[in-house]
Design an enzyme around this catalytic site. Structure first.
Site, PDB file in Angstrom:
ATOM      1  N   ARG A  26      -3.802  -3.803   0.603  1.00 31.38           N
ATOM      2  CA  ARG A  26      -3.454  -5.178   0.984  1.00 31.38           C
ATOM      3  C   ARG A  26      -4.287  -5.687   2.164  1.00 31.38           C
ATOM      4  NH1 ARG A  26      -1.775  -4.057  -3.160  1.00 31.38           N
ATOM      5  NH2 ARG A  26       0.359  -4.174  -3.961  1.00 31.38           N
TER       6      ARG A  26
ATOM      7  N   SER B 156       6.646 -10.056  -1.447  1.00 30.11           N
ATOM      8  CA  SER B 156       6.950  -8.906  -0.587  1.00 30.11           C
ATOM      9  C   SER B 156       6.663  -9.248   0.873  1.00 30.11           C
ATOM     10  CB  SER B 156       6.124  -7.690  -1.004  1.00 30.11           C
ATOM     11  OG  SER B 156       6.466  -7.277  -2.313  1.00 30.11           O
TER      12      SER B 156
ATOM     13  N   GLU C  78       3.520  -7.887   5.533  1.00 30.08           N
ATOM     14  CA  GLU C  78       2.452  -8.271   4.612  1.00 30.08           C
ATOM     15  C   GLU C  78       2.231  -9.776   4.687  1.00 30.08           C
ATOM     16  OE1 GLU C  78       2.090  -8.121  -0.176  1.00 30.08           O
ATOM     17  OE2 GLU C  78       2.517  -6.211   0.804  1.00 30.08           O
TER      18      GLU C  78
END
Length: 331
Positions: free
Chosen positions: A200, A251, A321
């Site tokens: 990520r 998320s 995130e």
């Protein structure tokens, strides 16, 4: 000039996930026309309509260029006026402060095109193209390799920057190259290796370059009905395991190997925990949903509370995130 690709804190949100933008411009609305383009910069543009959380204050200045020339002109304007630049895709991995963002917000949502090479199985896509729409289009061609992305609620540009992924697949697995624009107007084509991909993350995060397009390598020659059915299965899996009935950013936290963030949050007894209009989703604990009337600061404070609870129980500090832009105030 600093550019933030989108996608504040005290104490627990890692500084790497926070961009501090103190938005205190004049409240008078105005429009600035960029010479040689059909593009205009607007002041005091509310960003809540452009983020999946449906929260956030105004951008001091906002522009949505429709081509590369207008994008270059926008960056040039920012450089000439020493403005901080924030790049905005679908706003699906972003939390904008209630106080808004200073500087210039550049939205890539109008940068839309795709080119399919049926001989090589490669597709070149503009930064503003929707990831789910692209997944369905690829499936209908019978090309394999993008089915997993159908549930990612973002744009190509944002997905390239954050190395978006799902179901043990990610953008880095299929990316051939990304075209990026620097503030001085130069365009580079970078490989996955040059982008420095990790979980990520990429070297583009926090850099001064803007993704304009990406080329992906897929596998053509499959039965379109089969690929479409597989894509539908991935979509259905997301629908049954993740909350889509309320606004969210997807998320919230990265998974701290070998654990899943959702499991840690659930085991900490936080499902359903609510601050203001922001709630830890019952269906998936790594989602925070806007139950209605939430403020960005409600979401921020809930993120902070989750971090504190998980750290106390598991000695693990969850890393967000979601990209947070602006100034936030902890409770």
């Amino acid at each position: 000039m600093k550019i933030s690709q989108a996608v504040g804190n005290a104490c627990t949100v890692p500084a790497s996930n926070v961009e501090t933008h103190n938005n205190n411009p004049s409240r008078e609305s105005k429009i600035i026309y960029l010479p040689g383009t059909n593009c205009e910069i607007k002041s005091q543009a509310l960003l809540s309509a452009f983020t999946s959380y449906r929260v956030g204050g105004a951008a001091e200045l906002y522009v949505a260029p429709r081509n590369i020339e207008a994008l270059q002109a926008s960056l040039k304007y920012a450089q000439e006026h020493n403005l901080r630049v924030t790049t905005l895709g679908a706003g699906s991995n972003l939390l904008v402060s209630d106080r808004g963002i200073s500087g210039l917000v550049i939205a890539t949502r109008h940068l839309r095109y795709n080119r399919f090479d049926h001989q090589t199985g490669q597709v070149t896509v503009a930064a503003g193209e929707s990831i789910p729409s692209l997944a369905w289009e690829i499936a209908k061609l019978g090309w394999q390799g993008f089915e997993w992305a159908v549930g990612i609620p973002g744009t190509v540009g944002g997905a390239v920057v954050m190395n978006a992924g799902a179901h043990n697949s990610c953008i880095a697995d299929i990316l051939v190259s990304a075209q990026v624009l620097s503030p001085d107007g130069t365009i580079e084509t970078l490989t996955p290796e040059e982008l420095g991909y990790g979980y990520r993350t990429s070297l583009l995060q926090g850099s001064n370059r803007v993704v304009t397009q990406a080329t992906f390598q897929l596998q053509p020659g499959f039965d379109p009905a089969y690929i479409t059915a597989t894509t539908r299965e991935h979509k259905q899996m997301r629908l049954t395991t993740q909350p889509y009935n309320f606004p969210s950013c997807g998320s919230v936290f990265r998974n701290p190997k070998p654990y899943s963030a959702g499991w840690l949050i659930e085991q900490s007894g936080l499902k359903g925990y609510q601050i203001g209009g922001a709630q830890v989703a019952h269906l998936h604990a790594n989602f925070i949903v806007n139950r209605g009337g939430a403020k960005a600061n409600d979401i921020f404070c809930l993120i902070r509370h989750i971090q504190q609870e998980v750290q106390e129980r598991w000695s693990i500090l969850l890393e967000p995130e979601v990209k947070m832009l602006g100034e936030f105030q902890a409770a």
